[in-house]
Design a protein around this motif. Structure first.
Motif, PDB file in Angstrom:
ATOM      1  N   THR A  91      32.085  27.507  30.356  1.00  0.00           N
ATOM      2  CA  THR A  91      32.123  27.470  31.800  1.00  0.00           C
ATOM      3  C   THR A  91      33.534  28.048  32.173  1.00  0.00           C
ATOM      4  OG1 THR A  91      33.376  25.247  31.750  1.00  0.00           O
ATOM      5  CG2 THR A  91      30.854  25.542  32.031  1.00  0.00           C
ATOM      6  N   ILE A  92      33.754  28.346  33.290  1.00  0.00           N
ATOM      7  CA  ILE A  92      35.166  29.016  33.868  1.00  0.00           C
ATOM      8  C   ILE A  92      35.863  27.741  34.365  1.00  0.00           C
ATOM      9  CG2 ILE A  92      36.258  30.439  35.432  1.00  0.00           C
ATOM     10  CD1 ILE A  92      33.774  32.213  35.653  1.00  0.00           C
ATOM     11  N   PRO A  93      37.088  27.341  33.880  1.00  0.00           N
ATOM     12  CA  PRO A  93      37.680  26.083  34.622  1.00  0.00           C
ATOM     13  C   PRO A  93      38.213  26.278  36.112  1.00  0.00           C
ATOM     14  CG  PRO A  93      39.220  27.418  33.081  1.00  0.00           C
ATOM     15  CD  PRO A  93      37.779  27.972  33.155  1.00  0.00           C
ATOM     16  N   GLY A  94      38.126  25.128  36.513  1.00  0.00           N
ATOM     17  CA  GLY A  94      38.658  25.013  37.736  1.00  0.00           C
ATOM     18  C   GLY A  94      37.631  25.347  38.734  1.00  0.00           C
ATOM     19  N   ASN A  95      37.919  25.437  40.218  1.00  0.00           N
ATOM     20  CA  ASN A  95      36.945  25.774  41.236  1.00  0.00           C
ATOM     21  C   ASN A  95      37.484  26.735  42.220  1.00  0.00           C
ATOM     22  OD1 ASN A  95      35.252  23.479  40.768  1.00  0.00           O
ATOM     23  ND2 ASN A  95      36.946  22.062  41.615  1.00  0.00           N
TER      24      ASN A  95
ATOM     25  N   SER B   9      39.855  45.298  39.147  1.00  0.00           N
ATOM     26  CA  SER B   9      41.347  44.943  39.850  1.00  0.00           C
ATOM     27  C   SER B   9      41.974  44.002  38.782  1.00  0.00           C
ATOM     28  CB  SER B   9      40.821  44.430  41.216  1.00  0.00           C
ATOM     29  OG  SER B   9      40.311  45.444  42.008  1.00  0.00           O
ATOM     30  N   CYS B  10      42.533  44.231  37.884  1.00  0.00           N
ATOM     31  CA  CYS B  10      43.178  43.321  37.080  1.00  0.00           C
ATOM     32  C   CYS B  10      44.263  44.045  36.267  1.00  0.00           C
ATOM     33  CB  CYS B  10      42.171  42.678  35.897  1.00  0.00           C
ATOM     34  SG  CYS B  10      42.917  41.739  34.853  1.00  0.00           S
ATOM     35  N   PHE B  11      45.565  43.362  36.270  1.00  0.00           N
ATOM     36  CA  PHE B  11      46.849  43.976  35.531  1.00  0.00           C
ATOM     37  C   PHE B  11      46.495  44.129  34.182  1.00  0.00           C
ATOM     38  CE2 PHE B  11      48.895  41.855  39.158  1.00  0.00           C
ATOM     39  CZ  PHE B  11      49.272  43.036  39.902  1.00  0.00           C
ATOM     40  N   SER B  12      45.599  43.165  33.448  1.00  0.00           N
ATOM     41  CA  SER B  12      45.523  43.437  32.034  1.00  0.00           C
ATOM     42  C   SER B  12      44.594  44.520  31.798  1.00  0.00           C
ATOM     43  CB  SER B  12      44.972  42.215  31.670  1.00  0.00           C
ATOM     44  OG  SER B  12      43.562  41.722  32.146  1.00  0.00           O
ATOM     45  N   ALA B  13      43.872  45.067  33.023  1.00  0.00           N
ATOM     46  CA  ALA B  13      43.028  46.256  32.824  1.00  0.00           C
ATOM     47  C   ALA B  13      43.876  47.261  33.095  1.00  0.00           C
ATOM     48  CB  ALA B  13      41.712  46.092  33.544  1.00  0.00           C
ATOM     49  N   ASN B  14      44.890  47.426  33.715  1.00  0.00           N
ATOM     50  CA  ASN B  14      45.822  48.716  34.159  1.00  0.00           C
ATOM     51  C   ASN B  14      45.967  49.432  33.012  1.00  0.00           C
ATOM     52  OD1 ASN B  14      45.192  47.734  36.520  1.00  0.00           O
ATOM     53  ND2 ASN B  14      47.333  47.436  37.398  1.00  0.00           N
ATOM     54  N   ASN B  15      46.672  48.763  31.920  1.00  0.00           N
ATOM     55  CA  ASN B  15      46.871  49.444  30.646  1.00  0.00           C
ATOM     56  C   ASN B  15      46.135  50.140  30.185  1.00  0.00           C
ATOM     57  OD1 ASN B  15      49.112  47.714  31.421  1.00  0.00           O
ATOM     58  ND2 ASN B  15      48.447  46.238  29.708  1.00  0.00           N
ATOM     59  N   ARG B  16      44.460  49.982  30.391  1.00  0.00           N
ATOM     60  CA  ARG B  16      43.669  50.596  29.757  1.00  0.00           C
ATOM     61  C   ARG B  16      42.887  51.737  30.459  1.00  0.00           C
ATOM     62  NH1 ARG B  16      39.922  46.272  26.961  1.00  0.00           N
ATOM     63  NH2 ARG B  16      38.687  48.296  26.841  1.00  0.00           N
ATOM     64  N   SER B  17      43.692  51.843  31.693  1.00  0.00           N
ATOM     65  CA  SER B  17      42.937  52.919  32.599  1.00  0.00           C
ATOM     66  C   SER B  17      43.067  54.180  32.233  1.00  0.00           C
ATOM     67  CB  SER B  17      43.331  52.644  34.088  1.00  0.00           C
ATOM     68  OG  SER B  17      44.954  52.849  34.060  1.00  0.00           O
ATOM     69  N   LYS B  18      42.307  55.349  32.813  1.00  0.00           N
ATOM     70  CA  LYS B  18      42.363  56.516  32.327  1.00  0.00           C
ATOM     71  C   LYS B  18      43.419  57.299  32.658  1.00  0.00           C
ATOM     72  CE  LYS B  18      38.587  58.186  34.230  1.00  0.00           C
ATOM     73  NZ  LYS B  18      37.552  59.071  34.327  1.00  0.00           N
TER      74      LYS B  18
ATOM     75  N   SER C 210      42.226  33.284  32.186  1.00  0.00           N
ATOM     76  CA  SER C 210      42.827  33.113  30.817  1.00  0.00           C
ATOM     77  C   SER C 210      43.853  33.924  30.361  1.00  0.00           C
ATOM     78  CB  SER C 210      41.513  33.177  29.699  1.00  0.00           C
ATOM     79  OG  SER C 210      41.134  34.196  30.080  1.00  0.00           O
ATOM     80  N   ASP C 211      43.815  34.954  31.093  1.00  0.00           N
ATOM     81  CA  ASP C 211      44.834  36.067  30.829  1.00  0.00           C
ATOM     82  C   ASP C 211      46.103  36.099  31.801  1.00  0.00           C
ATOM     83  OD1 ASP C 211      43.138  36.850  29.004  1.00  0.00           O
ATOM     84  OD2 ASP C 211      42.737  39.147  29.778  1.00  0.00           O
ATOM     85  N   ASP C 212      46.496  35.142  32.507  1.00  0.00           N
ATOM     86  CA  ASP C 212      47.449  35.236  33.398  1.00  0.00           C
ATOM     87  C   ASP C 212      48.620  35.702  32.950  1.00  0.00           C
ATOM     88  OD1 ASP C 212      47.545  32.951  32.168  1.00  0.00           O
ATOM     89  OD2 ASP C 212      48.519  32.024  33.945  1.00  0.00           O
TER      90      ASP C 212
ATOM     91  N   ILE D 200      35.463  43.911  31.462  1.00  0.00           N
ATOM     92  CA  ILE D 200      36.882  43.816  31.508  1.00  0.00           C
ATOM     93  C   ILE D 200      37.711  42.444  32.185  1.00  0.00           C
ATOM     94  CG2 ILE D 200      38.982  44.927  31.918  1.00  0.00           C
ATOM     95  CD1 ILE D 200      37.394  46.519  29.777  1.00  0.00           C
ATOM     96  N   HIS D 201      37.120  42.404  33.481  1.00  0.00           N
ATOM     97  CA  HIS D 201      37.981  41.447  34.215  1.00  0.00           C
ATOM     98  C   HIS D 201      37.641  39.963  33.650  1.00  0.00           C
ATOM     99  CE1 HIS D 201      39.507  39.008  37.440  1.00  0.00           C
ATOM    100  NE2 HIS D 201      39.912  39.938  37.905  1.00  0.00           N
ATOM    101  N   PRO D 202      38.606  39.072  33.489  1.00  0.00           N
ATOM    102  CA  PRO D 202      38.259  37.721  32.943  1.00  0.00           C
ATOM    103  C   PRO D 202      37.415  36.932  33.672  1.00  0.00           C
ATOM    104  CG  PRO D 202      40.870  38.205  33.036  1.00  0.00           C
ATOM    105  CD  PRO D 202      40.061  39.167  33.583  1.00  0.00           C
ATOM    106  N   TYR D 203      37.206  37.224  34.993  1.00  0.00           N
ATOM    107  CA  TYR D 203      36.247  36.540  35.781  1.00  0.00           C
ATOM    108  C   TYR D 203      34.654  37.008  35.222  1.00  0.00           C
ATOM    109  CZ  TYR D 203      33.208  34.946  39.492  1.00  0.00           C
ATOM    110  OH  TYR D 203      32.196  34.397  40.289  1.00  0.00           O
ATOM    111  N   THR D 204      34.497  38.299  35.205  1.00  0.00           N
ATOM    112  CA  THR D 204      33.332  38.879  34.551  1.00  0.00           C
ATOM    113  C   THR D 204      32.942  38.210  33.245  1.00  0.00           C
ATOM    114  OG1 THR D 204      33.953  40.956  35.542  1.00  0.00           O
ATOM    115  CG2 THR D 204      32.016  41.197  34.374  1.00  0.00           C
TER     116      THR D 204
END
Ligand SMILES: Nc1ncnc2c1ncn2[C@@H]1O[C@H](COP(=O)(O)OP(=O)(O)OP(=O)(O)O)[C@@H](O)[C@H]1O
Ligand SMILES: [Mg+2]
Length: 330
Positions: free
Chosen positions: A276-280, A321-330, A298-300, A253-257
């Motif tokens: 790759t993941i952009p930036g450092n 821990s991500c706002f875009s995932a909060n909508n999907r929480s149980k 990417s989902d900011d 779910i998390h864009p980093y994962t």
């Protein structure tokens, strides 16, 4: 009786640099169940080794920690590791917790025969009565971790054996006291892929035959998928996502994962293009008010820059821990 072996709660580690406290590990929670292999994954410098060193009580002098690390023995007696004096902690490291370090060449003493180095662990913890008993146990363990002709190799020096063999010696050293927890910090980073596969198989075999749990630290999602039951994804000293391994690979779910997973090279993928993941990774010490990952995400969304997302359970045992995932929480 609880089935966890080790429970970390709100662990923080800071280092003092130029008289300033720099937070490195920022309040993580982690649960290592009995007999399971837990992966801690994240890119270089995110605080994985600092987390492991906190458990072993071997943080550098400049570092200090807070929080709780609770050890749960099979008989139900619990020990708060952070409250132990150095002498008591030393008694745990070896008999209860064994550690394999990243670079076996620098972790082994080049002046000592490998057999004597492994035997030293038994003498330190007074687990053998004499040298011949120690030698017998060491040879048995060297054989168990797949060192060929263990009697002969007992007398070898580290530089005479290959990197893969040295890593097997490190594993022998970590498991010879039959600990309940093995901490393996990047156990295969210095090895080629064939040897890596053998070492991962060995770690799993040792865990299964000795009913041992393991905390495997890596930046390699391939290692996680081969070896682990459960995974924690760390970024800038925080856990961004945690889940049983199948779940994480099926529905990251998390864009980093998702970035970590899509940057695994695939054999049939376009050879010209590697995701790759952009930036450092931002510098430690520069705390942001928002999500640590927002500048590379990417989902900011606007709120990601001003608010830290809280952890939400989006399916059983899968936390993000991500706002875009909060909508999907149980
Ligand atoms: N001995 C030390 N003194 C001061 N700061 C340190 C020390 N060791 C590590 N750090 C800092 O802590 C941060 C986290 O280090 P850590 O070794 O835990 O990273 P890691 O996730 O294990 O990275 P890697 O994958 O490269 O091993 C580093 O970015 C570094 O700035
Ligand atoms: Mg490390």
């Amino acid at each position: 009786m609880s089935d966890f072996l080790l429970k970390i709660s709100n662990l923080t580690v800071s280092v003092t640099r130029n008289k300033q406290d720099i937070p490195i590990v920022k309040g993580i929670d982690m649960d290592i169940p009995r007999g399971k292999i837990v992966g801690l994954v994240g890119e270089s410098g995110c605080g994985k080794s600092m987390t492991a060193k906190s458990i072993m009580g071997i943080l550098p002098r400049s570092a200090h920690m807070n929080g709780s690390i609770l050890w749960n023995d099979p008989d139900g007696s619990q020990t708060e590791i952070t409250g132990l004096k150095e002498k008591e902690l030393r008694k745990m490291c070896g008999p209860k917790i064994g550690m394999v370090f990243q670079e076996p060449m620098t972790s082994l003493n080049p002046m000592m025969k490998i057999g004597d180095q492994v035997a030293e662990v038994l003498f330190i913890h007074k687990l053998v009565k004499n040298r011949s008993e120690a030698k017998e146990k060491v040879i048995r363990t060297l054989g168990e971790v797949g060192i060929p002709e263990p009697e002969r190799h007992y007398n070898s020096y580290p530089h005479r054996i290959s990197g893969g063999m040295r890593q097997r010696v490190m594993i022998a050293m970590a498991v010879i006291c039959e600990p309940s927890l093995l901490i393996a910090d990047e156990p295969t980073t210095a090895l080629d892929v064939t040897i890596e596969a053998q070492i991962l198989k060995l770690i799993r075999h040792m865990c299964e035959t000795h009913n041992m749990s393991a905390l495997v630290i890596t930046h390699n999602m391939g290692v996680v998928s081969t070896l682990c039951d459960k995974v924690y994804v760390m970024y800038m000293g925080r856990i961004l996502e945690r889940a049983p391994v199948d779940q994480l690979f099926k529905t990251p779910i998390h864009p980093y994962t998702r970035g970590l997973l899509s940057s695994i090279p695939r054999i049939h993928a376009n050879p010209e293009y590697l995701a790759t993941i952009p930036g450092n990774t931002p510098e430690f010490g520069k705390e942001t008010v928002g999500c640590d990952f927002c500048l590379r995400c990417s989902d900011d969304q606007r709120r990601c820059f001003f608010e830290k997302p809280k952890e939400a359970e989006i399916e059983k045992d899968h936390f993000v821990s991500c706002f875009s995932a909060n909508n999907r929480s149980k």
